[in-house]
Design a protein around this motif. Structure first.
Motif, PDB file in Angstrom:
ATOM      1  N   LYS A 100       0.824  -1.207   0.000  1.00  0.00           N
ATOM      2  CA  LYS A 100       0.000   0.000   0.000  1.00  0.00           C
ATOM      3  C   LYS A 100       0.858   1.257   0.000  1.00  0.00           C
ATOM      4  N   ALA A 101       2.039   1.176   0.584  1.00  0.00           N
ATOM      5  CA  ALA A 101       2.930   2.340   0.638  1.00  0.00           C
ATOM      6  C   ALA A 101       3.261   2.879  -0.738  1.00  0.00           C
ATOM      7  N   PHE A 102       3.195   2.045  -1.773  1.00  0.00           N
ATOM      8  CA  PHE A 102       3.570   2.442  -3.123  1.00  0.00           C
ATOM      9  C   PHE A 102       2.363   2.800  -4.000  1.00  0.00           C
ATOM     10  N   GLU A 103       1.154   2.816  -3.425  1.00  0.00           N
ATOM     11  CA  GLU A 103      -0.062   2.975  -4.217  1.00  0.00           C
ATOM     12  C   GLU A 103      -0.745   4.312  -3.977  1.00  0.00           C
ATOM     13  N   VAL A 104      -1.315   4.857  -5.028  1.00  0.00           N
ATOM     14  CA  VAL A 104      -2.023   6.135  -4.928  1.00  0.00           C
ATOM     15  C   VAL A 104      -3.326   5.979  -4.169  1.00  0.00           C
ATOM     16  N   ASP A 105      -4.107   4.958  -4.501  1.00  0.00           N
ATOM     17  CA  ASP A 105      -5.447   4.901  -3.931  1.00  0.00           C
ATOM     18  C   ASP A 105      -5.501   4.377  -2.506  1.00  0.00           C
ATOM     19  N   ALA A 106      -4.341   4.150  -1.892  1.00  0.00           N
ATOM     20  CA  ALA A 106      -4.336   3.821  -0.463  1.00  0.00           C
ATOM     21  C   ALA A 106      -4.964   4.975   0.322  1.00  0.00           C
ATOM     22  N   THR A 107      -4.654   6.205  -0.081  1.00  0.00           N
ATOM     23  CA  THR A 107      -5.225   7.408   0.546  1.00  0.00           C
ATOM     24  C   THR A 107      -5.790   8.369  -0.494  1.00  0.00           C
ATOM     25  N   GLY A 108      -5.556   8.081  -1.771  1.00  0.00           N
ATOM     26  CA  GLY A 108      -5.947   9.011  -2.827  1.00  0.00           C
ATOM     27  C   GLY A 108      -4.838   9.975  -3.178  1.00  0.00           C
ATOM     28  N   VAL A 109      -3.742   9.919  -2.416  1.00  0.00           N
ATOM     29  CA  VAL A 109      -2.612  10.829  -2.636  1.00  0.00           C
ATOM     30  C   VAL A 109      -1.312  10.044  -2.506  1.00  0.00           C
ATOM     31  N   LEU A 110      -0.379  10.359  -3.375  1.00  0.00           N
ATOM     32  CA  LEU A 110       0.944   9.737  -3.285  1.00  0.00           C
ATOM     33  C   LEU A 110       2.006  10.767  -3.639  1.00  0.00           C
ATOM     34  N   THR A 111       3.048  10.857  -2.827  1.00  0.00           N
ATOM     35  CA  THR A 111       4.208  11.664  -3.170  1.00  0.00           C
ATOM     36  C   THR A 111       5.400  10.734  -3.223  1.00  0.00           C
ATOM     37  N   VAL A 112       6.161  10.832  -4.302  1.00  0.00           N
ATOM     38  CA  VAL A 112       7.369  10.037  -4.449  1.00  0.00           C
ATOM     39  C   VAL A 112       8.512  11.004  -4.711  1.00  0.00           C
ATOM     40  N   GLU A 113       9.571  10.898  -3.927  1.00  0.00           N
ATOM     41  CA  GLU A 113      10.740  11.748  -4.185  1.00  0.00           C
ATOM     42  C   GLU A 113      11.984  10.874  -4.251  1.00  0.00           C
ATOM     43  N   PHE A 114      12.933  11.294  -5.094  1.00  0.00           N
ATOM     44  CA  PHE A 114      14.145  10.501  -5.283  1.00  0.00           C
ATOM     45  C   PHE A 114      15.215  11.360  -5.942  1.00  0.00           C
ATOM     46  N   TRP A 115      16.428  10.837  -5.924  1.00  0.00           N
ATOM     47  CA  TRP A 115      17.560  11.444  -6.621  1.00  0.00           C
ATOM     48  C   TRP A 115      17.902  10.575  -7.823  1.00  0.00           C
TER      49      TRP A 115
END
Length: 275
Positions: A100-115
């Motif tokens: 679920k940590a990698f999914e948008v619809d777990a909460t309806g919102v997803l932020t992914v940040e990386f280098w």
């Protein structure tokens, strides 16, 4: 707008361009050595309660299982000394089981940040009009979201555009945001992708995607433009590729997920801490 395939997530700290998949994953190699880092950058990110912070095959939040390194990617270091993986642009990637940590619809919102650090401007294992996926979650018939980078020369005249997309499971065109600047090989770039299907307005009736470069907001686009309704599937998260149709040549590290939209102020603070 782009074709299916190409990030955003948050939680507590303690406790689409569619094409047919033709590649076959290589046999999983032993996990790379990924020692936990307690750098200033990691501390800044952890203070914002990510639901996952991936460094190598490890999740530094301690909430998820270890991932798998396929093709034995090498290790390198980020500007601040944290570890990152180097992918050969042919058959190397990291894979993490569906969460679920990698999914948008777990909460309806997803932020992914990386280098990310491109090691070429013209990728050898491209797909579509001339791009590669840098990471994402999905497979043909079960697309979710992906991040992408175009080769310098491509059929859409998008030289080295860096973007992120949300897709419907069936693929097709995805809703995405991008920035397109001159890129230098070996240059580290901090990227954050937000997919927000909850923050609705007259301008964004079903939410939006947005993308940041080095902590600065560069683009926001409506999910309604392509009738995107994010839905979760069971596909793994892959780093260095999307659904194995192309492979990124370069390095990626410190990948954080949040089940909420991280503020521009905090993303900028993360970038500054990691330089």
């Amino acid at each position: 707008m782009l074709r299916p395939i190409s990030l955003v997530l948050v939680a507590t700290l303690m406790g689409t361009a569619v094409q047919t998949l033709t590649g076959v994953p290589a046999e999983a190699a032993p996990a790379v050595d990924a020692s936990a880092s307690s750098s200033q950058y990691v501390e800044a990110v952890m203070s914002d309660a990510p639901v996952a912070l991936l460094q190598g095959v490890n999740d530094l939040t301690g909430t998820g299982p270890t991932g798998t390194a396929v093709g034995q990617p090498a290790s390198t270091v980020l500007p601040n000394g944290d570890m990152a993986q180097v992918f050969n642009g042919a058959d190397q990637y990291l894979e993490f089981a569906d969460r679920k940590a990698f999914e948008v619809d777990a909460t309806g919102v997803l932020t992914v940040e990386f280098w990310m650090r491109p090691d070429t401007l013209q990728f050898s294992d491209e797909e579509g009009s001339g791009y590669v996926y840098t990471m994402g979650k999905g497979d043909p018939g079960s697309h979710e979201w992906y991040t992408r980078m175009y080769s310098k020369d491509n059929a859409e005249s998008r030289p080295n555009r860096i973007s992120g997309y949300a897709f419907n499971p069936t693929g097709g065109l995805g809703a995405g945001s991008y920035f397109q600047d001159a890129v230098t090989t070996g240059e580290w770039i901090h990227v954050a992708l937000v997919i927000n299907s909850v923050a609705r307005s007259a301008q964004y009736p079903s939410g939006y995607t947005r993308i940041y470069k080095n902590g600065v907001l560069r683009d926001t686009d409506s999910l309604a433009d392509y009738d995107i309704v994010p839905r979760s599937g069971t596909s793994p998260l892959r780093i260095g590729t999307g659904y194995l149709g192309s492979h990124f040549e370069g390095a990626i590290g410190n990948i954080a997920f949040y089940p909420r939209e991280v503020s521009a102020k905090r993303l900028r603070a993360h970038y500054v801490a990691g330089r």
